[in-house]
Motif scaffolding. Structure first.
Motif, PDB file in Angstrom:
ATOM      1  N   ALA A  98      39.045 107.354 -14.625  1.00  0.00           N
ATOM      2  CA  ALA A  98      39.717 106.841 -13.108  1.00  0.00           C
ATOM      3  C   ALA A  98      41.033 107.662 -12.817  1.00  0.00           C
ATOM      4  CB  ALA A  98      40.314 105.085 -13.448  1.00  0.00           C
ATOM      5  N   LYS A  99      41.517 108.323 -13.768  1.00  0.00           N
ATOM      6  CA  LYS A  99      42.735 109.047 -13.556  1.00  0.00           C
ATOM      7  C   LYS A  99      42.621 110.780 -13.615  1.00  0.00           C
ATOM      8  CE  LYS A  99      45.871 105.241 -14.816  1.00  0.00           C
ATOM      9  NZ  LYS A  99      46.346 105.001 -13.499  1.00  0.00           N
ATOM     10  N   GLU A 100      41.344 111.181 -13.797  1.00  0.00           N
ATOM     11  CA  GLU A 100      40.871 112.090 -13.846  1.00  0.00           C
ATOM     12  C   GLU A 100      40.351 112.930 -12.497  1.00  0.00           C
ATOM     13  OE1 GLU A 100      37.274 114.798 -16.032  1.00  0.00           O
ATOM     14  OE2 GLU A 100      37.905 112.757 -16.719  1.00  0.00           O
ATOM     15  N   GLY A 101      40.625 114.144 -12.351  1.00  0.00           N
ATOM     16  CA  GLY A 101      40.203 114.723 -10.957  1.00  0.00           C
ATOM     17  C   GLY A 101      39.222 115.959 -11.593  1.00  0.00           C
ATOM     18  N   GLY A 102      38.888 116.672 -10.360  1.00  0.00           N
ATOM     19  CA  GLY A 102      37.971 117.774 -10.593  1.00  0.00           C
ATOM     20  C   GLY A 102      38.863 119.113 -10.851  1.00  0.00           C
ATOM     21  N   THR A 103      38.118 120.196 -11.500  1.00  0.00           N
ATOM     22  CA  THR A 103      39.021 121.246 -11.616  1.00  0.00           C
ATOM     23  C   THR A 103      39.707 121.942 -10.452  1.00  0.00           C
ATOM     24  OG1 THR A 103      37.297 122.149 -13.086  1.00  0.00           O
ATOM     25  CG2 THR A 103      38.827 123.752 -12.489  1.00  0.00           C
ATOM     26  N   GLY A 104      41.111 122.139 -10.581  1.00  0.00           N
ATOM     27  CA  GLY A 104      41.821 122.460  -9.303  1.00  0.00           C
ATOM     28  C   GLY A 104      42.661 121.278  -8.977  1.00  0.00           C
ATOM     29  N   VAL A 105      42.453 121.107  -7.525  1.00  0.00           N
ATOM     30  CA  VAL A 105      43.248 119.928  -6.950  1.00  0.00           C
ATOM     31  C   VAL A 105      42.197 118.976  -6.220  1.00  0.00           C
ATOM     32  CG1 VAL A 105      45.023 119.445  -5.252  1.00  0.00           C
ATOM     33  CG2 VAL A 105      45.338 121.493  -6.807  1.00  0.00           C
ATOM     34  N   GLU A 106      42.544 117.858  -6.414  1.00  0.00           N
ATOM     35  CA  GLU A 106      41.746 116.737  -5.604  1.00  0.00           C
ATOM     36  C   GLU A 106      42.722 115.959  -4.989  1.00  0.00           C
ATOM     37  OE1 GLU A 106      37.913 113.711  -6.345  1.00  0.00           O
ATOM     38  OE2 GLU A 106      38.546 115.106  -8.105  1.00  0.00           O
ATOM     39  N   LEU A 107      42.256 115.589  -3.967  1.00  0.00           N
ATOM     40  CA  LEU A 107      43.112 114.712  -3.049  1.00  0.00           C
ATOM     41  C   LEU A 107      42.242 113.619  -2.195  1.00  0.00           C
ATOM     42  CD1 LEU A 107      45.788 113.481  -1.704  1.00  0.00           C
ATOM     43  CD2 LEU A 107      45.524 115.338  -0.087  1.00  0.00           C
ATOM     44  N   ILE A 124      45.742 115.753   8.014  1.00  0.00           N
ATOM     45  CA  ILE A 124      46.172 117.031   7.965  1.00  0.00           C
ATOM     46  C   ILE A 124      47.750 117.017   7.714  1.00  0.00           C
ATOM     47  CG2 ILE A 124      46.545 119.272   9.252  1.00  0.00           C
ATOM     48  CD1 ILE A 124      43.725 118.851   8.250  1.00  0.00           C
ATOM     49  N   THR A 125      48.387 116.021   8.386  1.00  0.00           N
ATOM     50  CA  THR A 125      49.880 116.150   8.165  1.00  0.00           C
ATOM     51  C   THR A 125      50.342 115.732   6.607  1.00  0.00           C
ATOM     52  OG1 THR A 125      50.124 115.379  10.573  1.00  0.00           O
ATOM     53  CG2 THR A 125      52.164 114.836   8.743  1.00  0.00           C
ATOM     54  N   GLN A 128      49.592 118.789   4.234  1.00  0.00           N
ATOM     55  CA  GLN A 128      50.617 119.943   4.546  1.00  0.00           C
ATOM     56  C   GLN A 128      51.939 119.304   3.871  1.00  0.00           C
ATOM     57  OE1 GLN A 128      50.570 120.832   8.708  1.00  0.00           O
ATOM     58  NE2 GLN A 128      48.593 122.185   8.546  1.00  0.00           N
ATOM     59  N   SER A 129      52.152 118.119   4.035  1.00  0.00           N
ATOM     60  CA  SER A 129      53.680 117.608   3.681  1.00  0.00           C
ATOM     61  C   SER A 129      53.472 117.804   1.919  1.00  0.00           C
ATOM     62  CB  SER A 129      53.604 116.409   3.915  1.00  0.00           C
ATOM     63  OG  SER A 129      53.744 116.245   5.570  1.00  0.00           O
ATOM     64  N   LEU A 130      52.374 117.252   1.531  1.00  0.00           N
ATOM     65  CA  LEU A 130      52.182 117.252  -0.078  1.00  0.00           C
ATOM     66  C   LEU A 130      52.121 118.755  -0.599  1.00  0.00           C
ATOM     67  CD1 LEU A 130      49.341 114.401  -0.627  1.00  0.00           C
ATOM     68  CD2 LEU A 130      51.969 114.359  -0.975  1.00  0.00           C
ATOM     69  N   SER A 131      51.653 119.875   0.162  1.00  0.00           N
ATOM     70  CA  SER A 131      51.707 121.086  -0.123  1.00  0.00           C
ATOM     71  C   SER A 131      53.169 121.635  -0.253  1.00  0.00           C
ATOM     72  CB  SER A 131      51.068 121.871   0.836  1.00  0.00           C
ATOM     73  OG  SER A 131      50.867 123.377   0.808  1.00  0.00           O
ATOM     74  N   GLY A 132      53.905 121.199   0.429  1.00  0.00           N
ATOM     75  CA  GLY A 132      55.265 121.495   0.305  1.00  0.00           C
ATOM     76  C   GLY A 132      56.095 120.827  -0.803  1.00  0.00           C
ATOM     77  N   LEU A 133      55.587 119.636  -0.959  1.00  0.00           N
ATOM     78  CA  LEU A 133      56.430 118.811  -1.885  1.00  0.00           C
ATOM     79  C   LEU A 133      56.070 119.176  -3.417  1.00  0.00           C
ATOM     80  CD1 LEU A 133      58.212 116.402  -2.748  1.00  0.00           C
ATOM     81  CD2 LEU A 133      56.102 114.920  -2.574  1.00  0.00           C
ATOM     82  N   PHE A 134      54.729 119.590  -3.333  1.00  0.00           N
ATOM     83  CA  PHE A 134      54.484 119.916  -4.883  1.00  0.00           C
ATOM     84  C   PHE A 134      53.893 121.464  -5.219  1.00  0.00           C
ATOM     85  CE2 PHE A 134      53.008 115.330  -4.493  1.00  0.00           C
ATOM     86  CZ  PHE A 134      53.539 114.926  -5.755  1.00  0.00           C
ATOM     87  N   CYS A 135      54.464 122.186  -4.230  1.00  0.00           N
ATOM     88  CA  CYS A 135      54.120 123.666  -4.364  1.00  0.00           C
ATOM     89  C   CYS A 135      52.817 124.008  -4.507  1.00  0.00           C
ATOM     90  CB  CYS A 135      55.185 124.258  -5.372  1.00  0.00           C
ATOM     91  SG  CYS A 135      56.793 124.064  -5.100  1.00  0.00           S
ATOM     92  N   ALA A 136      51.798 123.345  -3.986  1.00  0.00           N
ATOM     93  CA  ALA A 136      50.474 123.638  -4.165  1.00  0.00           C
ATOM     94  C   ALA A 136      49.895 124.331  -2.915  1.00  0.00           C
ATOM     95  CB  ALA A 136      49.669 122.354  -4.535  1.00  0.00           C
ATOM     96  N   LEU A 138      47.784 122.760  -0.881  1.00  0.00           N
ATOM     97  CA  LEU A 138      46.859 121.696   0.170  1.00  0.00           C
ATOM     98  C   LEU A 138      46.879 121.966   1.353  1.00  0.00           C
ATOM     99  CD1 LEU A 138      48.601 118.809  -1.892  1.00  0.00           C
ATOM    100  CD2 LEU A 138      46.134 119.498  -2.005  1.00  0.00           C
ATOM    101  N   ASN A 139      47.808 122.877   1.968  1.00  0.00           N
ATOM    102  CA  ASN A 139      47.771 123.141   3.553  1.00  0.00           C
ATOM    103  C   ASN A 139      46.513 124.013   3.617  1.00  0.00           C
ATOM    104  OD1 ASN A 139      49.020 125.113   1.841  1.00  0.00           O
ATOM    105  ND2 ASN A 139      48.914 126.337   3.624  1.00  0.00           N
ATOM    106  N   PHE A 140      45.691 124.457   2.939  1.00  0.00           N
ATOM    107  CA  PHE A 140      44.410 124.998   2.900  1.00  0.00           C
ATOM    108  C   PHE A 140      43.237 123.932   3.074  1.00  0.00           C
ATOM    109  CE2 PHE A 140      46.518 128.491   1.374  1.00  0.00           C
ATOM    110  CZ  PHE A 140      46.146 129.585   2.107  1.00  0.00           C
ATOM    111  N   ILE A 141      43.357 122.683   2.771  1.00  0.00           N
ATOM    112  CA  ILE A 141      42.298 121.583   3.204  1.00  0.00           C
ATOM    113  C   ILE A 141      42.295 121.279   4.594  1.00  0.00           C
ATOM    114  CG2 ILE A 141      41.978 119.312   2.602  1.00  0.00           C
ATOM    115  CD1 ILE A 141      43.134 119.213   0.180  1.00  0.00           C
ATOM    116  N   ASP A 142      41.368 121.890   5.121  1.00  0.00           N
ATOM    117  CA  ASP A 142      41.047 121.771   6.719  1.00  0.00           C
ATOM    118  C   ASP A 142      39.634 121.113   6.901  1.00  0.00           C
ATOM    119  OD1 ASP A 142      39.063 123.386   5.703  1.00  0.00           O
ATOM    120  OD2 ASP A 142      39.947 125.222   7.007  1.00  0.00           O
TER     121      ASP A 142
END
Length: 590
Positions: A98-107, A124-125, A128-136, A138-142
């Motif tokens: 339940a607390k596992e994700g796929g390889t890479g980043v999953e949201l 999208i908001t 992009q906000s989580l991308s800046g918070l976690f230095c990932a 995530l802004n490429f999730i379109d």
């Protein structure tokens, strides 16, 4: 019911009893074969729903809370995962996956919005906000990486029926998880990794593990009339004991000298230059200081006093010798394999396990399902997908939801979907797809707009292996859509499997490994060759035309006459200049 779930249920029951507590942290340790250790860090913080809406944060991180409010997010699940969980050696996944994700980043998140367009804008908001918070990244999730699962995910919190919730899911299988993601993760904790079990989370040890997963879950929890907003942060890592015990002063693994090798001299081929490793029947010795390079810095002062009884729990054979710090308190035995300890607030805590032979070992639960997904076929135009599901149970049928998110440049042919069943006797038989696939949800992809979404309700009979196959076509991209490492291939997100488990009371999740899809790739050296060839042709043409425009063509006799005339004119000019110079000097003397 799995053994790990019993262990987690014991912890969650205590957490439920102390639902009014604001912060709780714990560390669960369990040795795994052949010489690995599973370390599960868990941190829980909460605030009341009223305080959350008024932005009155105490233990709940303000940076994350304001992002959720701005994006109208009611429930959030974020995963950072690297490596592969070895189910055959390590058994079932921690927390039942339940607390596992796929390889890479999953949201994935539940967003309150009036319609799909508004929900996607908020999504999208949020990304992009989580991308800046976690230095990932995530802004490429379109839109091409976003799906809307139908039956694969369920809300974990208590939501108001009147809310218009939209579930959106996105993955970045090619994202590299590193220390840049761990540092923001620790900043969300009340003690920032300076005290408590979080002080063990060092990037050098965490990302040197064979498998690691960081998860963040935010959900509303209601008990009667009181509602809380709870954040649950978890770090699960599998450390190699021998590799982790290596000192930082010796970061590069070097071969063991010959005189220190433990060889089996009973082998007939044993010699001075031949060594067969001696099998060690005992369990390896380890300690927290050896594995993590430091001891636990006491307990976090902000942790609730009622929740500190289970700070460090160890699941190990009962006859093994365990040496905790002398100032710690051994609180309880949850079962015959589990021991829990309470470190003092201002005293460093260490836990050491000696090397010894044991008669019994901690039982590992067998996974309810084994899954494997690979790309088959050859060539640059078409290929195929093969998914294998293996049911290890001899009596129980496994029903589950299979969720697959494919990129738009991978175009599946659903009409080619076939299912075969192989029994334990090895007999393979073709069956009708309807016998295995109970329900299907398929949303085709649109080029450069959205990917393909496929959800299947499957059923695997006892002691059987089901194989699914379908064909797909590879699209040809524009040359500007290829990344710098185009010949490496393109990442395909792992598949998500949700197994219904009435015994556990909640679903069990599995994720396959990510795939690497080779696409038709042009020769990117050709533009360079064209530029060089064009420049050469232009230089030759320009030089020839320039010569034709500037130079004058004459015969050999005319050229000789011109050269003579030119020489005579030059000499005459010099004589005249010399004469004028002499006359000028004579006039000055007079």
């Amino acid at each position: 019911m799995t053994t790990f779930f019993l262990f987690a249920l014991f912890l969650s029951a205590f957490l439920t009893a102390s639902a009014a507590s604001n912060y709780h942290e714990s560390l669960n340790l369990q040795p795994l074969p052949p010489s690995s250790l599973l370390a599960s860090f868990n941190f829980k913080s909460n605030t009341t729903q009223t305080s959350f809406e008024k932005q009155h944060f105490q233990y709940f991180p303000r940076a994350l809370g304001q992002i959720l409010q701005h994006a109208n997010t009611r429930e959030l699940h974020l995963r950072f995962t690297t490596g592969r969980w070895d189910s055959e050696s390590w058994g079932s996944r921690p927390w039942d996956g339940a607390k596992e994700g796929g390889t890479g980043v999953e949201l994935w998140a539940w967003i309150d919005a009036q319609n799909d367009e508004t929900a996607f804008a908020k999504w999208i908001t949020l990304a992009q906000s989580l991308s800046g918070l976690f230095c990932a990244s995530l802004n490429f999730i379109d839109s091409t990486r976003t799906t809307r699962p139908v039956a694969s995910f369920e809300p974990a919190g208590d939501h108001i029926v009147s809310e218009n919730l939209h579930l959106l899911h996105g993955t970045l299988p090619g994202e590299v998880v590193c220390t840049e993601n761990l540092t923001p993760f620790l900043k969300l904790l009340p003690c920032k990794g300076k005290a408590g079990v979080a002080s063990l989370l060092d990037g050098h040890k965490l990302f040197d593990a064979a498998w690691q997963s960081m998860s963040i879950d935010v959900r509303p929890v209601c008990a009667g009339t009181e509602c809380l907003v709870q954040i649950d942060q978890t770090v699960d890592i599998v450390l190699d004991i021998d590799r982790s015990k290596r000192s930082r002063t010796n970061p590069i693994p070097r071969p063991v000298p010959g005189d220190k090798l433990d060889c089996d001299t009973s082998k007939p081929y044993h010699a001075g230059d031949t060594c067969y490793p001696q099998e060690n029947p005992g369990e390896k010795a380890w300690s927290i200081t050896e594995l993590f390079g430091r001891s636990i810095g006491g307990s976090c002062p902000l942790a609730d006093s009622q929740g500190s009884d289970e700070t460090v729990c160890l699941r190990i054979a009962p006859e093994r010798e365990v040496r905790p710090s002398p100032d710690s308190v051994k609180t309880r035995f949850a079962d015959e394999f589990t021991q829990c300890f309470t470190p003092l607030p201002s005293t460093a805590f260490d836990l050491a396990v000696s090397e010894q032979e044991v008669q019994s070992s901690v039982p590992l639960d067998e996974p309810v399902l084994y899954a494997e997904r690979t790309i088959v076929g050859h060539g640059q135009e078409r290929g195929g997908m093969r998914i294998i599901f293996d049911n290890p149970s001899s009596t129980e049928t496994v029903d589950f939801i299979y969720f697959e998110s494919l990129p738009w440049f991978l175009r599946p042919y659903i009409h080619t979907l076939q299912a075969t069943i192989t029994g334990r006797d090895g007999v393979r038989r073709q069956v009708r797809t309807s016998e295995i696939i109970k329900e299907t949800f398929y949303r085709p992809g649109i080029d450069r707009e959205r990917g393909t979404q496929l959800e299947l309700g499957l059923s695997v009979p006892p002691a059987s292996r089901v194989t699914l196959n379908y064909d797909f076509e590879k699209a040809i991209l524009r040359y500007t859509e290829y990344p710098p490492d185009a010949n490496r291939g393109f990442n395909v997100a792992p598949a998500v499997i949700k197994v219904s488990s009435p015994e556990a009371g909640r679903p069990i999740y599995l994720r396959t490994t990510s795939l690497l899809l080779p696409l038709p790739t042009p020769d990117f050296s050709m533009p360079y060759n064209v530029i060089i060839l064009t420049s050469t042709v232009i230089a030759l043409a320009f030089g020839s035309i320039f010569n034709l425009l500037v130079r004058r063509f004459v015969t050999a006799e005319e050229a000789s006459a011109l050269r003579a005339q030119t020489l005579k004119g030059r000499l005459g000019g010099k004589i005249v200049a010399l004469r004028d110079k002499i006359r000028g000097k004579s006039s000055k003397v007079e």
